[in-house]
Design a protein around this motif. Sequence first.
Motif, PDB file in Angstrom:
ATOM      1  N   ASN A  37       0.868  -1.186   0.000  1.00  0.00           N
ATOM      2  CA  ASN A  37       0.000   0.000   0.000  1.00  0.00           C
ATOM      3  C   ASN A  37       0.900   1.230   0.000  1.00  0.00           C
ATOM      4  OD1 ASN A  37      -2.692  -1.210   2.137  1.00  0.00           O
ATOM      5  ND2 ASN A  37      -2.411  -1.359  -0.048  1.00  0.00           N
ATOM      6  N   PRO A  38       1.276   1.698  -1.164  1.00  0.00           N
ATOM      7  CA  PRO A  38       2.113   2.898  -1.189  1.00  0.00           C
ATOM      8  C   PRO A  38       1.284   4.148  -0.973  1.00  0.00           C
ATOM      9  CG  PRO A  38       1.910   1.929  -3.381  1.00  0.00           C
ATOM     10  CD  PRO A  38       0.978   1.193  -2.494  1.00  0.00           C
ATOM     11  N   VAL A  39       1.961   5.190  -0.538  1.00  0.00           N
ATOM     12  CA  VAL A  39       1.289   6.485  -0.443  1.00  0.00           C
ATOM     13  C   VAL A  39       1.937   7.421  -1.458  1.00  0.00           C
ATOM     14  CG1 VAL A  39       0.146   6.699   1.793  1.00  0.00           C
ATOM     15  CG2 VAL A  39       2.606   6.720   1.692  1.00  0.00           C
ATOM     16  N   ALA A  40       1.083   8.103  -2.202  1.00  0.00           N
ATOM     17  CA  ALA A  40       1.576   8.982  -3.261  1.00  0.00           C
ATOM     18  C   ALA A  40       1.120  10.407  -2.987  1.00  0.00           C
ATOM     19  CB  ALA A  40       1.037   8.507  -4.601  1.00  0.00           C
ATOM     20  N   ILE A  41       1.718  11.335  -3.701  1.00  0.00           N
ATOM     21  CA  ILE A  41       1.310  12.745  -3.565  1.00  0.00           C
ATOM     22  C   ILE A  41       0.672  13.172  -4.879  1.00  0.00           C
ATOM     23  CG2 ILE A  41       2.116  15.109  -3.165  1.00  0.00           C
ATOM     24  CD1 ILE A  41       4.492  13.876  -1.630  1.00  0.00           C
ATOM     25  N   SER A  42      -0.506  13.756  -4.769  1.00  0.00           N
ATOM     26  CA  SER A  42      -1.222  14.194  -5.964  1.00  0.00           C
ATOM     27  C   SER A  42      -0.458  15.322  -6.661  1.00  0.00           C
ATOM     28  CB  SER A  42      -2.611  14.687  -5.562  1.00  0.00           C
ATOM     29  OG  SER A  42      -3.129  15.532  -6.555  1.00  0.00           O
ATOM     30  N   THR A  43      -0.517  15.344  -7.977  1.00  0.00           N
ATOM     31  CA  THR A  43       0.124  16.445  -8.709  1.00  0.00           C
ATOM     32  C   THR A  43      -0.649  17.757  -8.488  1.00  0.00           C
ATOM     33  OG1 THR A  43      -1.005  15.534 -10.631  1.00  0.00           O
ATOM     34  CG2 THR A  43       1.358  15.233 -10.548  1.00  0.00           C
ATOM     35  N   ASN A  44      -1.835  17.650  -7.920  1.00  0.00           N
ATOM     36  CA  ASN A  44      -2.612  18.858  -7.606  1.00  0.00           C
ATOM     37  C   ASN A  44      -2.298  19.395  -6.207  1.00  0.00           C
ATOM     38  OD1 ASN A  44      -3.912  18.994  -9.997  1.00  0.00           O
ATOM     39  ND2 ASN A  44      -5.877  18.185  -9.286  1.00  0.00           N
ATOM     40  N   CYS A  45      -1.443  18.685  -5.456  1.00  0.00           N
ATOM     41  CA  CYS A  45      -1.125  19.096  -4.080  1.00  0.00           C
ATOM     42  C   CYS A  45      -0.356  20.424  -4.114  1.00  0.00           C
ATOM     43  CB  CYS A  45      -0.298  18.011  -3.404  1.00  0.00           C
ATOM     44  SG  CYS A  45       0.248  18.466  -1.755  1.00  0.00           S
ATOM     45  N   LYS A  46      -0.819  21.379  -3.302  1.00  0.00           N
ATOM     46  CA  LYS A  46      -0.196  22.709  -3.318  1.00  0.00           C
ATOM     47  C   LYS A  46       1.025  22.771  -2.393  1.00  0.00           C
ATOM     48  CE  LYS A  46      -4.124  25.468  -4.756  1.00  0.00           C
ATOM     49  NZ  LYS A  46      -5.340  24.638  -4.641  1.00  0.00           N
ATOM     50  N   HIS A  47       1.168  21.787  -1.528  1.00  0.00           N
ATOM     51  CA  HIS A  47       2.297  21.790  -0.585  1.00  0.00           C
ATOM     52  C   HIS A  47       3.014  20.446  -0.638  1.00  0.00           C
ATOM     53  CE1 HIS A  47       0.617  25.490   1.024  1.00  0.00           C
ATOM     54  NE2 HIS A  47      -0.559  24.886   1.008  1.00  0.00           N
ATOM     55  N   PRO A  48       3.650  20.145  -1.759  1.00  0.00           N
ATOM     56  CA  PRO A  48       4.271  18.814  -1.900  1.00  0.00           C
ATOM     57  C   PRO A  48       5.399  18.559  -0.908  1.00  0.00           C
ATOM     58  CG  PRO A  48       4.839  20.235  -3.762  1.00  0.00           C
ATOM     59  CD  PRO A  48       3.816  20.969  -2.972  1.00  0.00           C
ATOM     60  N   ASP A  49       6.133  19.619  -0.501  1.00  0.00           N
ATOM     61  CA  ASP A  49       7.244  19.401   0.441  1.00  0.00           C
ATOM     62  C   ASP A  49       6.716  18.884   1.774  1.00  0.00           C
ATOM     63  OD1 ASP A  49       8.853  20.307  -1.515  1.00  0.00           O
ATOM     64  OD2 ASP A  49       9.138  22.331  -0.670  1.00  0.00           O
ATOM     65  N   GLU A  50       5.652  19.543   2.264  1.00  0.00           N
ATOM     66  CA  GLU A  50       5.068  19.134   3.543  1.00  0.00           C
ATOM     67  C   GLU A  50       4.432  17.738   3.413  1.00  0.00           C
ATOM     68  OE1 GLU A  50       4.808  22.104   2.222  1.00  0.00           O
ATOM     69  OE2 GLU A  50       5.601  23.468   3.751  1.00  0.00           O
ATOM     70  N   ALA A  51       3.796  17.511   2.268  1.00  0.00           N
ATOM     71  CA  ALA A  51       3.169  16.199   2.051  1.00  0.00           C
ATOM     72  C   ALA A  51       4.240  15.117   2.047  1.00  0.00           C
ATOM     73  CB  ALA A  51       2.410  16.189   0.728  1.00  0.00           C
ATOM     74  N   PHE A  52       5.371  15.406   1.431  1.00  0.00           N
ATOM     75  CA  PHE A  52       6.439  14.395   1.425  1.00  0.00           C
ATOM     76  C   PHE A  52       6.965  14.155   2.834  1.00  0.00           C
ATOM     77  CE2 PHE A  52      10.736  12.836   1.247  1.00  0.00           C
ATOM     78  CZ  PHE A  52      10.527  11.668   0.524  1.00  0.00           C
ATOM     79  N   GLU A  53       7.105  15.251   3.608  1.00  0.00           N
ATOM     80  CA  GLU A  53       7.578  15.085   4.997  1.00  0.00           C
ATOM     81  C   GLU A  53       6.675  14.099   5.734  1.00  0.00           C
ATOM     82  OE1 GLU A  53      10.238  16.098   6.821  1.00  0.00           O
ATOM     83  OE2 GLU A  53      10.986  16.697   4.853  1.00  0.00           O
ATOM     84  N   PHE A  54       5.380  14.203   5.473  1.00  0.00           N
ATOM     85  CA  PHE A  54       4.450  13.320   6.174  1.00  0.00           C
ATOM     86  C   PHE A  54       4.589  11.880   5.685  1.00  0.00           C
ATOM     87  CE2 PHE A  54       0.328  11.163   6.580  1.00  0.00           C
ATOM     88  CZ  PHE A  54       0.311  11.075   7.962  1.00  0.00           C
ATOM     89  N   ILE A  55       4.627  11.690   4.360  1.00  0.00           N
ATOM     90  CA  ILE A  55       4.693  10.286   3.895  1.00  0.00           C
ATOM     91  C   ILE A  55       6.049   9.665   4.254  1.00  0.00           C
ATOM     92  CG2 ILE A  55       2.940  10.578   2.099  1.00  0.00           C
ATOM     93  CD1 ILE A  55       5.146  10.345   0.013  1.00  0.00           C
ATOM     94  N   ALA A  56       7.074  10.512   4.392  1.00  0.00           N
ATOM     95  CA  ALA A  56       8.373   9.992   4.855  1.00  0.00           C
ATOM     96  C   ALA A  56       8.238   9.556   6.313  1.00  0.00           C
ATOM     97  CB  ALA A  56       9.443  11.066   4.712  1.00  0.00           C
ATOM     98  N   TYR A  57       7.492  10.360   7.110  1.00  0.00           N
ATOM     99  CA  TYR A  57       7.304  10.042   8.534  1.00  0.00           C
ATOM    100  C   TYR A  57       6.548   8.722   8.719  1.00  0.00           C
ATOM    101  CZ  TYR A  57       6.210  10.600  13.469  1.00  0.00           C
ATOM    102  OH  TYR A  57       6.119  10.396  14.811  1.00  0.00           O
TER     103      TYR A  57
END
Lengths: 442, 310
Positions: A331-351
Amino acid sequence: MKRFLSLILAFSLLSMTVSAWGKKGSSSRVKKINLVWYQWFDAETQKNELTPIITEFEKTHPNVHIELAAISSETYWDRLALDIASGVEGDIITLDTGAGMYGYYSQREGGAFLPLDKYIKGKVLEDGTSLEKDVYLINSVKIDGRIVGLPYIMFSAPMTAYSKSKLKAAGLTPADLSTWDSYYNAAKKLTVDTNKDGTPDVYGWGHPTFVETLSRWWHMHWLWTAGGGIFPKEQGPYTPDRLIFNSPENIKAVEFMKKMYHDTAPQGTKTVTDIHAMFANGSVATCQAAVWTIANFKSMMTPDQYENDLGFAPFPAYSADKKPVLVSWGNPVAISTNCKHPDEAFEFIAYLHSKYAQKLAMRRAAPTNKLVYADYAKIYPKQAAFIQSCQNFEMRSVPDIKQWNQFDHILQESISSALLGTRSVKDALDWGQNEMIKALKN
Amino acid sequence: MHPALYRGTILNKPSPLKSNRESTTILQFILPAVIVLSIFVFIPIFQTILMSFQQWSLSASSKSHPFAGFKNYIAVFGLSQFKTMGYATISYTVLCVFGKMILGLFVALLLNKKFVGRSVVRGLMLIPWAMPSVVVCNVFLIALDPNYGILSGMITKLPFVKGPFQVFNGTTSAFAAVTIIGIWKNFPFISLMLLAALGGIPQDYYDAASIDGAGRFRQFLYITWPQIKPIWNTLLTLQVLWTVKEFELIYLITKGGPDSATGVIGIDIYLNAFRFYKVGMACAEGVLLLVFCLIFSIIYFQNQNKEGAL
């Protein structure tokens, strides 16, 4: 002149105060970044796993709020497809490597999920986890050579779950479940009609006949173990001429399943939940189970039954020279290309891959962080043993094609028809093959 | 009526000013309904028709949806399950509507009689209709389960039934089961409507007919039936239009199986749109259903007008 100067001074002071207040106001009222996480996990998982992870993450990232979008597992994939098409999907999206991930990715020109390679490169979490080196399956989430998701948890299926007491009462041992033929004989022995009313009170085997959207977990290992499948070893290119759905191996596999179903299993249209509930209440002696079902068994069984009566044996081999082939997926987690804050979203999926988060996820799945495996056996011994046992065998995933949902439906329809007897096995698989050809051509 | 008013409304042509004012008033009354209907009915229908002629797939990344002519319609007619789907839809509609109407009429006639506890029975009759479909379907799925179902257990014990009763395993039996459940779920609505119509027939008619020596059947044929016929016809039209697009009840019970035996058009629309992402094709099926409903309604209302003229 004096009045003029004092007026200018007063105006300047006022402007400075206003601008200083404005700055102070704007910094104290910084708008929190809200990231919506699309997932389908059950309420217990949300409460015991996802919410604590989010709380911990938000402590170290006070400017970020993770909003859990609670979408039911039944509607998740339809909703995701519609939302991506409408451009309103969440910022963080949970996916499934066995549910046509490519289909969702290709819904948007240039891809619906953000490539993560540049974020992953050299990323080491505070607890020492290196995303590049310490995460399993990282290369299984690549599309067009780019990593588009981080594999949060992974699953393996199936093992054969059995009731120790029922096996003992029938004079059987787990070794009797090791090949298809011996499993059939054991299941026949375990099928008991104690009150002689013509309907067994205990069935030797349980198998779900209705597994729409889940066919990859509950049917495919039978086909693979017999040497069949949808495409040879489920590897591309996925062209109509390479389809093997009506191959003699698949026919043998489904003929066997039909024999098992007819002679030893509860009849009628049954879902996975029905079968597992029947196993937990003692009316089914053996069935196939996935790693996450262990948590479900625990909640359905008495503590004594769960601890002392629940046993697992490897999925049976087709014959001595044909070992079981199992299913694996993540079950991978991805970031939508529509996400306005990809850096923060990545921090979360990394966590989500930190040791803390991964230990919480162990309850129902195998962690993808290699560094927590030492603790796995201590915290969840049954789950760890399950995963360890699965890893002794070859594991496959279903083909990641755009048409997977159609394939899933065809697979479900044809095997269900064969098991219920509305079509002969050969007719059912021929029908399936033709439908798959049409799906690939359109 | 005041003579001046009488002249103004009937005899004289309305003045242009008054006519304008009336038009504005009428417009004010119908505008909210027109707006609501446009947003929720007309625009979606227009959009569906438009999409049925476009190449529209949720799994295609392109934002443009080129004109596809009749490609989606041809694809619908070319579906391998098209014949089964058409057969299932028509058979289900005909049998279900027939069953609901006859059972509804029979129950209405019974409940129109005076007996002790009539109002309680009338209330109880409404339970299947008032229950949510999910509940009804689950009740039947459990009751008819071949392993632990109470109904299937009772049926299995019948001398002529061999082996466990597995109603949803066979194509014909599964179709029969969903049809019967559909009838059971919806007949109370028919009964309720017909009961209201029966309640409006004066008792004097029956008394007079009895004096003339008319039996129960003749009384029904010459008094009851002509009185309830307008309601019956309206109900029939509504039921055909509602039943032909049945989805939830069948989907919850059989998901259209086994072997697409219960795969009515509503299920195929759902699968195409939400599982296979072939939105254009699903829209084409929706438009075909709409055309069927329109043709049926037009024929029905024309017949009604003819009968009215006679």
